[in-house]
Design an enzyme around this catalytic site. Structure first.
Site, short mmCIF file in Angstrom:
data_model
loop_
_atom_site.label_atom_id
_atom_site.label_comp_id
_atom_site.label_asym_id
_atom_site.label_seq_id
_atom_site.Cartn_x
_atom_site.Cartn_y
_atom_site.Cartn_z
N GLU A 36 46.32 -4.27 34.46
CA GLU A 36 45.42 -5.66 33.05
C GLU A 36 46.85 -5.91 32.16
O GLU A 36 46.93 -4.61 31.19
CB GLU A 36 44.24 -4.97 32.82
CG GLU A 36 43.17 -4.87 34.11
CD GLU A 36 42.24 -4.98 32.58
OE1 GLU A 36 41.54 -4.68 31.32
OE2 GLU A 36 40.96 -4.47 34.00
N ASP A 47 38.52 -8.20 21.59
CA ASP A 47 38.91 -6.85 21.02
C ASP A 47 38.79 -5.32 19.89
O ASP A 47 37.89 -6.33 18.88
CB ASP A 47 40.35 -7.35 21.70
CG ASP A 47 40.55 -7.52 23.02
OD1 ASP A 47 40.83 -6.56 23.96
OD2 ASP A 47 40.97 -8.26 23.13
#
Length: 248
Positions: A36, A47
């Site tokens: 990723e 996040d």
């Protein structure tokens, strides 16, 4: 999109520089089922702190979207390990969905995950991705209902990515019970492969999740911590960590 039992490392493009990111990718690719690659964004709300700081370092270093495509293009000269771009919708919107996906495809990207694009609003993304041959990946969290999980599975052509609750990504000492509960539901409901990202920091965590039915395990914060500490010189430490996590 990746073989069962895969480790799927996450790196942020441009942290600490585009050239370093390319070196890091080449250092870890032989131990990775897929990788990723995060697109830095100024407001990465989904996040945890570790990856947020990674985004900020990349942006402070002058990251531009074109750098990410160039990184993948150069990586493709040396490796065919699948690359999944992980991005927020804003960078896509600024360029235009069709142009963004077209550039991703041309550079050698295999799949794409738009973190803050809910599956019910993803029809255009799904259409363009299908036309361009880009695999789609969607997120499911512990509070995702079964019906929504079915929709996510149906919309995903790459894999379903199971995550901890938004804003709580980060390396942990132990895998929370919510990870195993979500994985159990996903294995019952999903036809796609499922990858799990729940603060993995040790090989023991990877083995536990694979034994519980995960097809792949994502590791992000544990690697980003190494980059935060070692910067441009993180290459060897990253290789060692990914090799250890992959059990090789």
């Amino acid at each position: 999109m990746f073989r069962d039992g895969s480790l799927i490392p996450y790196l942020t493009a441009g942290d600490p520089s585009a050239k370093a990111t390319l070196r890091f990718l080449l250092a870890i690719e032989e131990y990775s089922g897929a990788i990723e690659l995060g697109i830095p964004f100024s407001d990465p709300i989904a996040d945890g702190k570790t990856i947020q700081q990674s985004h900020f370092r990349a942006l402070k270093g002058g990251f531009k979207l074109e750098h990410a495509f160039n990184i993948v293009r150069e990586f493709r000269k040396h490796s065919d390990v699948p690359i999944v771009l992980m991005t927020y919708y804003n960078p896509v919107f600024r360029v235009g969905l069709r142009e963004f996906i077209g550039k991703a495809k041309d550079s050698g990207v295999d799949g794409m995950l738009i973190v803050d694009l809910p599956v019910m609003h993803a029809s255009e993304f799904l259409e363009v991705a299908r036309e361009e041959g880009i695999k789609t990946v969607f997120l499911a969290a512990p509070n995702t209902p079964d019906e929504r999980l079915k929709e996510i599975d149906k919309a995903s052509t790459g894999f379903v990515y199971l995550i901890s609750l938004y804003g709580t990504t980060g390396a942990r000492d132990k895998i929370p019970e919510t990870a195993f509960n979500l994985l159990k539901r996903a294995k019952r409901i999903c036809k796609n492969k499922v990858a799990v990202g729940f603060g993995v920091s040790k090989r023991e965590h990877v083995e536990m999740l694979l034994n519980a039915g995960a097809n792949g395990v994502v590791v992000g914060s544990a690697l980003i911590n190494i980059i935060a500490e070692h910067g441009e010189n993180a290459e060897e430490k990253l290789r060692e960590k990914v090799r250890e996590l992959a059990g090789l």
